[in-house]
Design a protein around this motif. Structure first.
Motif, PDB file in Angstrom:
ATOM      1  N   VAL A  77     -16.391  -7.228  -0.208  1.00 12.66           N
ATOM      2  CA  VAL A  77     -16.530  -8.234   0.849  1.00 12.66           C
ATOM      3  C   VAL A  77     -15.351  -9.197   0.815  1.00 12.66           C
ATOM      4  CG1 VAL A  77     -17.923 -10.160   1.687  1.00 12.66           C
ATOM      5  CG2 VAL A  77     -19.043  -8.062   0.910  1.00 12.66           C
ATOM      6  N   SER A  78     -14.911  -9.547  -0.396  1.00 14.86           N
ATOM      7  CA  SER A  78     -13.750 -10.430  -0.524  1.00 14.86           C
ATOM      8  C   SER A  78     -12.508  -9.802   0.101  1.00 14.86           C
ATOM      9  CB  SER A  78     -13.484 -10.741  -2.000  1.00 14.86           C
ATOM     10  OG  SER A  78     -12.337 -11.561  -2.137  1.00 14.86           O
ATOM     11  N   GLN A  79     -12.305  -8.509  -0.129  1.00 16.18           N
ATOM     12  CA  GLN A  79     -11.152  -7.821   0.470  1.00 16.18           C
ATOM     13  C   GLN A  79     -11.260  -7.781   1.989  1.00 16.18           C
ATOM     14  OE1 GLN A  79     -11.536  -4.160  -1.900  1.00 16.18           O
ATOM     15  NE2 GLN A  79      -9.470  -4.520  -2.711  1.00 16.18           N
ATOM     16  N   LEU A  80     -12.483  -7.622   2.487  1.00 15.55           N
ATOM     17  CA  LEU A  80     -12.667  -7.599   3.939  1.00 15.55           C
ATOM     18  C   LEU A  80     -12.338  -8.956   4.548  1.00 15.55           C
ATOM     19  CD1 LEU A  80     -15.969  -5.517   4.267  1.00 15.55           C
ATOM     20  CD2 LEU A  80     -13.608  -4.731   4.546  1.00 15.55           C
ATOM     21  N   PHE A  81     -12.725 -10.042   3.879  1.00 19.50           N
ATOM     22  CA  PHE A  81     -12.386 -11.371   4.388  1.00 19.50           C
ATOM     23  C   PHE A  81     -10.871 -11.581   4.394  1.00 19.50           C
ATOM     24  CE2 PHE A  81     -16.804 -13.124   3.777  1.00 19.50           C
ATOM     25  CZ  PHE A  81     -16.910 -13.655   5.056  1.00 19.50           C
ATOM     26  N   TRP A  82     -10.186 -11.038   3.381  1.00 23.13           N
ATOM     27  CA  TRP A  82      -8.729 -11.150   3.367  1.00 23.13           C
ATOM     28  C   TRP A  82      -8.106 -10.375   4.527  1.00 23.13           C
ATOM     29  CZ3 TRP A  82      -5.549 -14.491   1.531  1.00 23.13           C
ATOM     30  CH2 TRP A  82      -5.856 -15.208   0.378  1.00 23.13           C
ATOM     31  N   LEU A  83      -8.710  -9.255   4.899  1.00 24.58           N
ATOM     32  CA  LEU A  83      -8.173  -8.478   6.025  1.00 24.58           C
ATOM     33  C   LEU A  83      -8.283  -9.252   7.343  1.00 24.58           C
ATOM     34  CD1 LEU A  83      -9.372  -4.808   5.346  1.00 24.58           C
ATOM     35  CD2 LEU A  83      -7.059  -5.737   5.165  1.00 24.58           C
ATOM     36  N   THR A  84      -9.274 -10.104   7.461  1.00 26.20           N
ATOM     37  CA  THR A  84      -9.377 -10.935   8.663  1.00 26.20           C
ATOM     38  C   THR A  84      -8.562 -12.216   8.549  1.00 26.20           C
ATOM     39  OG1 THR A  84     -11.391 -12.040   7.858  1.00 26.20           O
ATOM     40  CG2 THR A  84     -11.681 -10.058   9.201  1.00 26.20           C
ATOM     41  N   GLY A 421     -12.848 -20.351   3.391  1.00 24.31           N
ATOM     42  CA  GLY A 421     -14.068 -21.058   3.025  1.00 24.31           C
ATOM     43  C   GLY A 421     -15.256 -20.122   2.960  1.00 24.31           C
ATOM     44  N   PHE A 422     -15.379 -19.249   3.961  1.00 26.65           N
ATOM     45  CA  PHE A 422     -16.455 -18.260   3.950  1.00 26.65           C
ATOM     46  C   PHE A 422     -16.329 -17.322   2.752  1.00 26.65           C
ATOM     47  CE2 PHE A 422     -16.997 -18.685   8.789  1.00 26.65           C
ATOM     48  CZ  PHE A 422     -18.129 -19.469   8.642  1.00 26.65           C
ATOM     49  N   ARG A 423     -15.092 -16.876   2.481  1.00 27.01           N
ATOM     50  CA  ARG A 423     -14.880 -15.930   1.372  1.00 27.01           C
ATOM     51  C   ARG A 423     -15.264 -16.548   0.036  1.00 27.01           C
ATOM     52  NH1 ARG A 423     -11.241 -15.203  -2.487  1.00 27.01           N
ATOM     53  NH2 ARG A 423      -9.931 -16.906  -1.703  1.00 27.01           N
ATOM     54  N   ILE A 424     -14.778 -17.759  -0.216  1.00 20.95           N
ATOM     55  CA  ILE A 424     -15.051 -18.417  -1.491  1.00 20.95           C
ATOM     56  C   ILE A 424     -16.539 -18.709  -1.647  1.00 20.95           C
ATOM     57  CG2 ILE A 424     -14.624 -20.498  -2.850  1.00 20.95           C
ATOM     58  CD1 ILE A 424     -11.805 -20.562  -1.561  1.00 20.95           C
ATOM     59  N   GLU A 427     -18.388 -15.501  -2.417  1.00 15.99           N
ATOM     60  CA  GLU A 427     -18.118 -15.026  -3.772  1.00 15.99           C
ATOM     61  C   GLU A 427     -18.885 -15.828  -4.813  1.00 15.99           C
ATOM     62  OE1 GLU A 427     -13.944 -15.129  -4.461  1.00 15.99           O
ATOM     63  OE2 GLU A 427     -13.538 -13.234  -3.428  1.00 15.99           O
ATOM     64  N   THR A 428     -18.989 -17.120  -4.611  1.00 15.84           N
ATOM     65  CA  THR A 428     -19.586 -17.991  -5.630  1.00 15.84           C
ATOM     66  C   THR A 428     -21.095 -18.159  -5.494  1.00 15.84           C
ATOM     67  OG1 THR A 428     -19.039 -19.923  -4.266  1.00 15.84           O
ATOM     68  CG2 THR A 428     -17.453 -19.289  -5.964  1.00 15.84           C
ATOM     69  N   SER A 431     -23.615 -16.568  -0.227  1.00 17.14           N
ATOM     70  CA  SER A 431     -23.951 -17.014   1.119  1.00 17.14           C
ATOM     71  C   SER A 431     -22.806 -17.865   1.652  1.00 17.14           C
ATOM     72  CB  SER A 431     -25.251 -17.821   1.120  1.00 17.14           C
ATOM     73  OG  SER A 431     -25.510 -18.375   2.395  1.00 17.14           O
ATOM     74  N   VAL A 432     -22.782 -18.068   2.984  1.00 16.28           N
ATOM     75  CA  VAL A 432     -21.730 -18.885   3.586  1.00 16.28           C
ATOM     76  C   VAL A 432     -22.186 -20.324   3.806  1.00 16.28           C
ATOM     77  CG1 VAL A 432     -20.728 -16.883   4.746  1.00 16.28           C
ATOM     78  CG2 VAL A 432     -22.416 -18.290   5.961  1.00 16.28           C
ATOM     79  N   VAL A 433     -23.383 -20.668   3.349  1.00 17.31           N
ATOM     80  CA  VAL A 433     -23.955 -21.993   3.609  1.00 17.31           C
ATOM     81  C   VAL A 433     -23.077 -23.109   3.063  1.00 17.31           C
ATOM     82  CG1 VAL A 433     -25.866 -23.540   3.013  1.00 17.31           C
ATOM     83  CG2 VAL A 433     -26.340 -21.245   3.871  1.00 17.31           C
ATOM     84  N   THR A 434     -22.585 -22.967   1.843  1.00 18.01           N
ATOM     85  CA  THR A 434     -21.744 -24.011   1.243  1.00 18.01           C
ATOM     86  C   THR A 434     -20.524 -24.288   2.106  1.00 18.01           C
ATOM     87  OG1 THR A 434     -22.448 -23.344  -0.981  1.00 18.01           O
ATOM     88  CG2 THR A 434     -20.465 -24.697  -0.809  1.00 18.01           C
ATOM     89  N   ALA A 435     -19.910 -23.238   2.603  1.00 19.39           N
ATOM     90  CA  ALA A 435     -18.742 -23.409   3.473  1.00 19.39           C
ATOM     91  C   ALA A 435     -19.115 -24.180   4.733  1.00 19.39           C
ATOM     92  CB  ALA A 435     -18.157 -22.054   3.835  1.00 19.39           C
TER      93      ALA A 435
END
Length: 471
Positions: A77-84, A421-424, A427-428, A431-435
């Motif tokens: 998923v992290s690699q996919l976020f980098w692709l975008t 922000g979504f990626r981090i 990963e941590t 979920s994307v809620v923190t972002a």
């Protein structure tokens, strides 16, 4: 052949280079009615097409990445976020030289080049998708070249800003921007359907619904469209001699405080629009994996694109600053609604909240971008004692064009921050809620900056749409 326009003739060859207009006076009403309006409209149409396709190529990975696993690519998923994120980052930086290129090469010439450059990322991505076992780094390379599409907006807006008189510039820039922005929902809506059509090559896998997919159909389609846009720009667009500006004459725009203030505000408006546009399909897949109709993600960018001219119109009527402030307030509300939707597992609430985010980012895009030329026009009038001369107006337009590119570049960089922000956060926390909570805080900061600089003390010089504090 130089094309010279006068009040009585539309296009008059004078024996110099092809495609150049040496006499351009849109603020002269007789000139505008007799010849200028028709030429400006023709250039606007083909500028919108090229910019539209640039946006589509820029965000193409947003609709490709959710299908890569089904196509047999084992990326995290992290690699996919980098692709975008990579196309977003590269496109942001390219907006600066793309703006300068209009002044160096001419608007028509650079539109031809920038449209032709779209062949590179589409061809490379098609190769990646048609070649089994393509390594991740080659996809990243395709993402880097996809950044070419992101630069098109800045050059297109800088070019069109010269064609229209002050009273029509807001509408023209709004149409140009909206037409380009619609390239985002176009690829996100058409992409899933093109993927399902077995037109070219062998099937690249099966999606979760059990359907065969042909991912390479997407870049191949936009490759053809890019060639078409380059040809149309060559045949129907013009260069304006008045737009020729040495780089040293563009640099003063960077010394103006408003260039930097509006750049920061544009991070919150356009940065939100393009960042959410890149990430929305992948965020849906992460938070609601059971939801399969990813084409619905295109509705967000579509809403944000369509309402952009409306934001410019509201800024004309009510002033740019209050519309931008309202945008930041409601974007904060939308982000909190999306958080609530994720926490309660309600896709309907999540989706509606994101529609609010896209809606208000589009309106605020229009209001902030409309304020930029008004600011420099007002400064020129103030420096001239209330009435700017024709020379002052031309100088203000050149500063505006340079500022537009810089502001659009920094604003687009905000999209990269949203993706990261979504990626981090994913990963941590998974979920994307923190972002999203961080974005809420960001909107509060942008609101405060806008109020402090443009709403504490309001005055209006020559441009009624401009409400700002101190020049």
């Amino acid at each position: 052949m130089t094309t010279t326009l006068t009040q009585s003739t539309a296009e008059k060859p004078t024996g110099a280079r092809k495609g150049w207009i040496s006499d351009w006076r849109p603020d002269d009403e007789a000139f505008w009615q007799s010849t200028g309006r028709k030429v400006a409209r023709r250039n606007l149409i083909w500028s919108v097409l090229a910019e539209h396709l640039g946006f589509s190529v820029w965000v193409m990975f947003s609709i490709i990445t959710p299908y890569l696993a089904a196509a047999g690519y084992d990326f995290t998923v992290s690699q996919l976020f980098w692709l975008t994120a990579v196309p977003n980052l590269v496109g942001s930086f390219l907006r600066i030289p793309y703006t300068a290129a209009v002044a160096v090469f001419g608007g028509r010439n650079w539109t031809i080049i920038s449209a032709a450059l779209l062949i590179i990322p589409t061809a490379l991505l098609a190769y990646c998708l048609m070649t089994p076992g393509t390594p991740y780094w080659l996809f990243i390379a395709a993402g880097v070249t996809a950044g070419f599409g992101g630069g098109n907006f800045a050059s297109s807006m800088a070019n069109i800003s010269y064609f229209y008189p002050e009273r029509h510039r807001g509408s023209a820039l709004g149409i140009n921007a909206a037409g380009g922005n619609i390239g985002v929902p176009a690829v996100q809506f058409i992409g899933p359907f093109v993927i399902a059509l077995g037109v070219v090559g062998a099937s690249q896998g099966v999606n979760p619904a059990g359907q065969q997919i042909w991912l390479h159909n997407v870049p191949l389609l936009w490759l053809v469209l890019g060639v078409f846009a380059a040809v149309m720009a060559w045949r129907f667009m013009d260069n304006l001699s008045v737009a020729r500006t040495p780089i040293k004459e563009q640099l003063p725009a960077l010394t103006r405080s408003h260039t930097w203030i509006m750049s920061i505000l544009y991070i919150g408006t356009f940065g939100s629009f393009i960042g959410y546009s890149f990430a929305f399909p992948l965020v849906i897949k992460i938070e609601f994996p059971e939801f399969q109709s990813l084409w619905i993600a295109a509705l967000g960018p579509l809403v944000g694109s369509v309402v952009r001219p409306f934001g410019g119109w509201l800024a004309d009527k009510m002033g740019g600053a209050p519309i931008t402030s309202a945008g930041f307030i409601l974007m904060g509300v939308g982000a909190m609604g999306a958080i609530w939707g994720v926490n309660t597992g309600s896709f309907a609430l999540f989706f509606i909240s994101f529609m609010v985010l896209f809606l208000m980012s589009g309106i605020a895009n229009g209001s902030t971008y409309r304020s930029i030329p008004a600011i420099f026009q007002a400064e020129a009038a103030a420096a001239a004692g209330g009435q700017a001369s024709e020379t002052d107006v031309v100088k203000a337009k050149k500063l505006t064009a340079a500022a537009l590119g810089w502001i659009s570049a920094i604003g687009a960089f905000g999209g990269f921050l949203i993706n990261q922000g979504f990626r981090i956060a994913n990963e941590t926390t998974g979920s994307v809620v923190t972002a999203m909570w961080v974005f809420v805080g960001g909107y509060a900061a942008f609101l405060l900056l806008n109020w402090w600089c443009y709403q504490r003390t309001v005055f209006v010089e020559k441009a009624p749409s401009l409400a700002h504090a101190k020049v």
